[in-house]
Design an enzyme around this catalytic site. Structure first.
Site, PDB file in Angstrom:
ATOM      1  N   HIS A 113     -11.196   2.948   9.163  1.00 12.92           N
ATOM      2  CA  HIS A 113     -10.115   1.826   9.960  1.00 12.92           C
ATOM      3  C   HIS A 113     -10.728   1.859  11.132  1.00 12.92           C
ATOM      4  CE1 HIS A 113      -7.839   3.663   6.912  1.00 12.92           C
ATOM      5  NE2 HIS A 113      -7.420   2.688   7.062  1.00 12.92           N
ATOM      6  N   LYS A 173      -8.783   2.979  -5.766  1.00 11.66           N
ATOM      7  CA  LYS A 173      -9.061   2.668  -4.342  1.00 11.66           C
ATOM      8  C   LYS A 173      -9.911   4.522  -4.694  1.00 11.66           C
ATOM      9  CE  LYS A 173      -5.324   3.471  -1.372  1.00 11.66           C
ATOM     10  NZ  LYS A 173      -4.334   2.469  -0.698  1.00 11.66           N
ATOM     11  N   HIS A 174     -10.919   4.120  -2.963  1.00 12.26           N
ATOM     12  CA  HIS A 174     -11.688   2.806  -2.118  1.00 12.26           C
ATOM     13  C   HIS A 174     -12.967   3.509  -3.012  1.00 12.26           C
ATOM     14  CE1 HIS A 174      -8.717   4.897   0.570  1.00 12.26           C
ATOM     15  NE2 HIS A 174      -8.662   3.551   1.034  1.00 12.26           N
ATOM     16  N   ARG A 193      -4.755  12.327   0.781  1.00 17.26           N
ATOM     17  CA  ARG A 193      -4.426  10.960   0.373  1.00 17.26           C
ATOM     18  C   ARG A 193      -5.288  11.802  -1.425  1.00 17.26           C
ATOM     19  NH1 ARG A 193      -6.630   6.540   3.110  1.00 17.26           N
ATOM     20  NH2 ARG A 193      -5.618   5.697   1.920  1.00 17.26           N
ATOM     21  N   ASP A 210       0.657  -0.947   0.397  1.00 17.47           N
ATOM     22  CA  ASP A 210       0.164  -0.037  -0.052  1.00 17.47           C
ATOM     23  C   ASP A 210       0.944   1.135   0.227  1.00 17.47           C
ATOM     24  OD1 ASP A 210      -2.123   1.907   0.523  1.00 17.47           O
ATOM     25  OD2 ASP A 210      -2.798   0.653   1.990  1.00 17.47           O
ATOM     26  N   ASP A 260     -10.879  -3.880   0.675  1.00 17.76           N
ATOM     27  CA  ASP A 260      -9.233  -3.426   1.688  1.00 17.76           C
ATOM     28  C   ASP A 260      -9.279  -4.374   3.254  1.00 17.76           C
ATOM     29  OD1 ASP A 260      -8.440  -1.124   2.397  1.00 17.76           O
ATOM     30  OD2 ASP A 260     -10.195  -0.137   2.415  1.00 17.76           O
ATOM     31  N   ARG A 283       6.236   3.091   3.137  1.00 22.04           N
ATOM     32  CA  ARG A 283       6.356   2.287   4.562  1.00 22.04           C
ATOM     33  C   ARG A 283       8.476   1.646   4.444  1.00 22.04           C
ATOM     34  NH1 ARG A 283       1.518   1.356   5.906  1.00 22.04           N
ATOM     35  NH2 ARG A 283      -0.006   2.123   3.940  1.00 22.04           N
TER      36      ARG A 283
END
Length: 615
Positions: free
Chosen positions: A259, A246-247, A216, A148, A333, A156
């Protein structure tokens, strides 16, 4: 008979035809049933001959998925048990910074349950590459490796390149720069043995209070979001990385983070068609390889109480696959998110996700439990093994398309150097200069010119030490530098304000609590008050190195003589801000979102040339 011979005349079938010709000739004098049987034998043998031809990689993943049969796919598929075919539809999480015990747990899922792929999160590039080699060596079927990584692997992994978040890209007019970024990210993915990026974010962020999308997103305009998403997608997919937008069907207008809870989207189909679905339609029409479905409850599309869109057949199958004609891979997801786990237990959620029409289950909380639940659903007749098999072959076809039929371990030599190319640096540099947005320039405050008696101070609010911006400013002028904490007290701000009175120009940089943009700068009451005083003064140039929406935290900032939005605090943005302020580069960026009544979508003082000619 002549028509049958004509069909068999292709060069790849010539030898087969010669071998079967006596049978065909004999059939001329026999019954129709016998002739039909002979014809069927020839067709079956012809199909086998075609399947054994060397694999010709389709130009797109969609083409590969439309015809998933190949010798490699069939041979691998035939080695898998029904349970292993289920596991091929599962991607599990992995980190490269959690130590041997954690890594052993992931290895157990690879060896014992034969999961289809891994999505990597935090860690380091060399550690991840070594783990990837170990996991691949232990896998019965080569693993699909995902990340991701909306801003590239640097989102990351430590000591790697990070590209801008999408709000900053939304300020850029030239989508070719976004394509270049996508191509660079693809090269870094391939070097790390990865195949799938869960990007771009195709959500239209038209809710300033959105806690999960916000910076984002490329912005609030549907054409901009679609065009920039397409550039990012093409940059990756034309360089052999699967893009997953996404999403779906659109997470931009919500004030709940999926989340943490299940957002409810109350818009009707007409609104969704005209706005949220628009970027997805455009991407699908241009060959998008994958789509991630969000965990949201959308009553106008499926009124089942508390049902996330991920688990909804009317949304995944009827809308996405049938009405929008999407033929790529459909990913859930993360199945560990509260948006799905709040109302559905592990196992039941995965069964419902497959019933809804998803191809790949991502980031499961309990693989053994999910496999047992899916097997039980097949035994009950809720799911069919045939449906699992079709999805399994599609996943295998995707693996072959990304080259896993010719898998090679990652070469660790020069890995760090290969992940830090001059092209990556120049791409970041060009994007930062193209995105920098000038909102105020009253009384021609910019460009700043340091004459003999001009005293210039720099102030970094929210930083812990001297910033890159302050160091870059010193390339253009002689300055005195100050740093103020986000949590500064009244005593500290009063003292600093008094010291700033000695200076003719104050170059202010506003920073948030993280290297990432934020939804809230979290300044103390006194630090925020100082920003307000500087905005009302006649001497400050204020640059925001954070989410454009955070301008609303300073109501008087619209009064500032000069106001610049740089969107992020990464080095290239700070360098570009200094260059703009001293007239070395033009102002070209445009706000991709509406911030308030003063600063709306598309705002930006733009000039084709630098604000002052450079010597």
């Amino acid at each position: 008979m002549s028509q049958l011979l004509h069909r068999l005349a292709a060069p790849c079938q010539w030898l087969l035809t010669q071998a079967l010709l006596p049978l065909l000739l004999c059939s001329c004098g026999v019954s129709a049933d016998e002739e039909q049987q002979a014809t069927a034998q020839v067709q079956a043998a012809s199909a086998l001959a075609v399947a054994r031809q060397p694999y010709e990689r389709p130009v797109s993943l969609i083409k590969a998925l439309q015809e998933p049969e190949s010798e490699w796919v069939d041979s691998v598929f035939n080695t898998l048990t029904p349970e292993e075919r289920i596991a091929q539809l599962m991607i599990v999480e992995a980190f490269s910074d959690k130590g041997p015990a954690y890594e052993a747990d992931v290895m157990r899922l690879v060896r014992e349950y034969k999961v289809g792929g891994i999505i990597f999160f935090q860690g380091g590039p060399v550690r991840q590459a070594r783990l990837t080699n170990s996991y691949q060596a232990a896998a019965k079927v080569p693993l699909l490796i995902a990340m991701d990584a909306e801003t590239g692997v640097g989102m990351r992994l430590d000591s790697t390149v990070q590209y801008p978040f999408q709000q900053m890209l939304g300020a850029v007019a030239d989508n070719g720069l976004i394509y270049s970024m996508g191509a660079q990210i693809a090269a870094e993915f391939r070097r790390l043995g990865m195949h799938v990026n869960f990007a771009p974010v195709a959500d239209i962020n038209n809710n300033p209070g959105n806690p999960v999308i916000s910076y984002r997103s490329f912005g609030e305009n549907r054409q901009d979001v679609a065009g920039k998403s397409m550039a990012y997608m093409r940059g990756m997919q034309e360089n052999d990385i699967i893009a997953v937008a996404k999403h779906f069907p659109g997470h931009g207008d919500t004030d709940v983070d999926s989340h943490q809870d299940l957002p409810v989207i109350s818009f009707d189909r007409q609104r969704l068609d005209s706005l949220e679905l628009y970027p997805f339609r455009q991407l699908i029409a241009h060959g998008l390889g994958g789509i991630m479905v969000a965990h949201m409850h959308i009553p106008h599309l499926d009124a089942t109480p508390n049902l996330p869109s991920t688990l909804s057949r009317p949304i995944v199958t009827d809308l996405l696959k049938q009405q929008l004609d999407f033929e790529g891979l459909v990913f859930t997801d993360a199945m560990v998110m509260k948006g799905v786990t709040k109302y559905f237990e592990p196992g039941e959620a995965e069964v419902r996700a497959l019933l809804a029409g998803n191809d790949v289950l991502e980031r499961l909380s309990n693989v053994p439990r999910a496999i047992r639940a899916i097997k039980a659903a097949i035994a009950r007749g809720d799911l069919t093994q045939a449906a699992i098999d079709r999805r399994c072959k599609r996943v295998l076809a995707a693996k072959q398309w990304v080259g896993l039929d010719r898998y090679q371990p990652i070469d660790l030599a020069n890995l760090y150097e290969d992940l830090h190319t001059p092209a990556a640096d120049s791409t970041n540099h060009a994007i930062a200069e193209a995105a920098i947005t000038l909102l105020n320039n009253r009384k021609r405050m910019l460009p700043v010119r340091q004459r003999r008696n001009t005293r210039i101070a720099t102030l970094a609010i929210g930083a812990k030490r001297e910033t890159s911006f302050q160091r870059e400013v010193k390339e253009h002028a002689t300055t005195t530098d100050f740093v103020l904490s986000r949590k500064a007290s009244a005593k500290e701000t009063i003292k600093l304000w008094q010291r700033l009175q000695r200076y003719d120009v104050v170059l202010v940089g506003l920073y948030g609590p993280s290297i990432r943009p934020s939804n809230n700068l979290a300044y103390s009451k006194d630090a925020a008050a100082l920003v307000q005083k500087l905005a009302r003064s006649d001497k400050a140039v204020i640059t925001l190195f954070d989410n454009a929406y955070t301008l609303t935290q300073f109501p008087d900032i619209a009064q500032s003589r000069a106001l610049v939005v740089a969107y992020q605090p990464h080095f290239h943005a700070q360098e570009a801000a200094a260059s703009l302020i001293f007239g070395k580069i033009p102002a070209r960026g445009r706000l991709p979102v509406t911030v308030n009544q003063h600063y709306k979508y598309g705002d930006g003082i733009s000039k084709d040339l630098p604000l002052v000619a450079t010597p």
